[in-house]
Scaffold this motif. Structure first.
Motif, mmCIF file in Angstrom:
data_model
loop_
_atom_site.group_PDB
_atom_site.id
_atom_site.type_symbol
_atom_site.label_atom_id
_atom_site.label_comp_id
_atom_site.label_asym_id
_atom_site.label_seq_id
_atom_site.Cartn_x
_atom_site.Cartn_y
_atom_site.Cartn_z
ATOM 1 N N VAL A 66 0.868 -1.168 0.000
ATOM 2 C CA VAL A 66 0.000 0.000 0.000
ATOM 3 C C VAL A 66 0.910 1.224 0.000
ATOM 4 C CG1 VAL A 66 -1.755 1.281 1.285
ATOM 5 C CG2 VAL A 66 -1.805 -1.225 1.239
ATOM 6 N N PRO A 67 0.721 2.141 -0.960
ATOM 7 C CA PRO A 67 1.610 3.309 -1.013
ATOM 8 C C PRO A 67 1.382 4.244 0.171
ATOM 9 C CG PRO A 67 -0.159 3.527 -2.601
ATOM 10 C CD PRO A 67 -0.294 2.158 -1.995
ATOM 11 N N GLU A 68 2.443 4.920 0.569
ATOM 12 C CA GLU A 68 2.323 5.960 1.585
ATOM 13 C C GLU A 68 2.024 7.258 0.854
ATOM 14 O OE1 GLU A 68 5.392 6.183 4.522
ATOM 15 O OE2 GLU A 68 5.675 4.010 4.460
ATOM 16 N N VAL A 69 0.950 7.916 1.268
ATOM 17 C CA VAL A 69 0.491 9.118 0.589
ATOM 18 C C VAL A 69 0.404 10.248 1.605
ATOM 19 C CG1 VAL A 69 -1.361 10.090 -0.832
ATOM 20 C CG2 VAL A 69 -0.833 7.670 -1.006
ATOM 21 N N SER A 70 0.973 11.382 1.270
ATOM 22 C CA SER A 70 0.923 12.542 2.160
ATOM 23 C C SER A 70 -0.480 13.146 2.151
ATOM 24 C CB SER A 70 1.939 13.593 1.701
ATOM 25 O OG SER A 70 1.494 14.201 0.503
ATOM 26 N N PRO A 71 -0.815 13.957 3.152
ATOM 27 C CA PRO A 71 -2.123 14.630 3.138
ATOM 28 C C PRO A 71 -2.327 15.480 1.871
ATOM 29 C CG PRO A 71 -1.142 14.812 5.317
ATOM 30 C CD PRO A 71 -0.099 14.203 4.412
ATOM 31 N N GLU A 72 -1.267 16.120 1.403
ATOM 32 C CA GLU A 72 -1.375 16.926 0.182
ATOM 33 C C GLU A 72 -1.675 16.044 -1.027
ATOM 34 O OE1 GLU A 72 1.331 17.104 2.291
ATOM 35 O OE2 GLU A 72 0.758 18.973 3.285
ATOM 36 N N GLN A 73 -1.025 14.889 -1.097
ATOM 37 C CA GLN A 73 -1.283 13.960 -2.199
ATOM 38 C C GLN A 73 -2.704 13.408 -2.127
ATOM 39 O OE1 GLN A 73 2.130 11.447 -1.311
ATOM 40 N NE2 GLN A 73 2.998 11.915 -3.330
ATOM 41 N N LYS A 74 -3.179 13.134 -0.926
ATOM 42 C CA LYS A 74 -4.560 12.646 -0.768
ATOM 43 C C LYS A 74 -5.553 13.681 -1.287
ATOM 44 C CE LYS A 74 -3.936 9.482 3.096
ATOM 45 N NZ LYS A 74 -4.286 9.169 4.486
ATOM 46 N N GLN A 75 -5.310 14.950 -0.944
ATOM 47 C CA GLN A 75 -6.205 16.003 -1.412
ATOM 48 C C GLN A 75 -6.152 16.117 -2.933
ATOM 49 O OE1 GLN A 75 -5.375 20.040 -0.162
ATOM 50 N NE2 GLN A 75 -7.477 20.662 -0.527
ATOM 51 N N GLU A 76 -4.968 16.021 -3.501
ATOM 52 C CA GLU A 76 -4.822 16.091 -4.959
ATOM 53 C C GLU A 76 -5.534 14.919 -5.632
ATOM 54 O OE1 GLU A 76 -3.602 17.691 -8.577
ATOM 55 O OE2 GLU A 76 -3.315 18.591 -6.613
ATOM 56 N N ILE A 77 -5.394 13.734 -5.066
ATOM 57 C CA ILE A 77 -6.061 12.543 -5.614
ATOM 58 C C ILE A 77 -7.576 12.723 -5.556
ATOM 59 C CG2 ILE A 77 -6.520 10.084 -5.197
ATOM 60 C CD1 ILE A 77 -3.529 9.954 -4.177
#
Length: 169
Positions: free
Chosen positions: A25-36
């Motif tokens: 499972v990839p580690e995703v930053s809060p900023e990346q989560k928002q972008e996704i």
């Protein structure tokens, strides 16, 4: 024949190597989560607009349909402040790298502007949907909700800013 046998053995060996590879499972930053999340919301919205157009429904009519679906989640008894704050909350959290500024406000009026709403359209239409069509859909949605909440809604583009005005009826 020997080459074919070697090829098949090689293919089986290679598939065994790949079968042993583990998924993670990839580690995703809060900023990346928002972008996704933003990219998915925009993609689904644009896909819906494109489908609506294929059925002879304009982007604004499709937005009005969305607004009607969303109405049960708004309470007109909560009045203008609930709608104005709700719009600010939703739009502030929706667009990454969004700039939002309140231009004017009073007890019965709120005018604010957003920048970078068009970030997905910088290179032109997306999924064959233009930025103007996207705004027409948004207008349809918000206008239905505003009417339901006893609020007048208007919007316009001013330079690079998307300007929204809400006025209590």
């Amino acid at each position: 024949m020997k080459q074919l046998a070697l090829f098949i053995i090689g293919l089986l060996f290679t598939s065994q190597l790949y079968a042993q590879e583990k998924f993670t499972v990839p580690e995703v930053s809060p900023e990346q989560k928002q972008e996704i999340l933003y990219n998915h919301v925009i993609a689904y919205d644009l896909a819906g607009i494109r489908f609506a157009k294929s059925q002879g429904v304009s982007p604004q009519e499709y937005g009005e349909y969305i607004g009607k679906l969303f109405k049960p989640y708004w309470n007109p008894a909560e009045g203008f402040p609930a709608f104005a704050n709700g719009m600010l909350f939703i739009l502030t959290g929706m667009y990454p790298e969004n700039e939002i500024q309140i231009v004017r406000q009073s007890e019965k009026m709120l005018e604010f502007k957003l920048k970078n709403v068009d970030v997905s359209f910088k290179k032109g239409p997306m999924y064959n949907i233009t930025y103007d069509e996207f705004l027409a859909c948004s207008f349809g949605t918000i206008s239905v909700l505003a009417e339901y909440m006893n609020v007048e809604f208007s919007h316009k583009m001013m330079d690079e800013w998307y300007v929204m005005k809400l006025v209590a009826k």
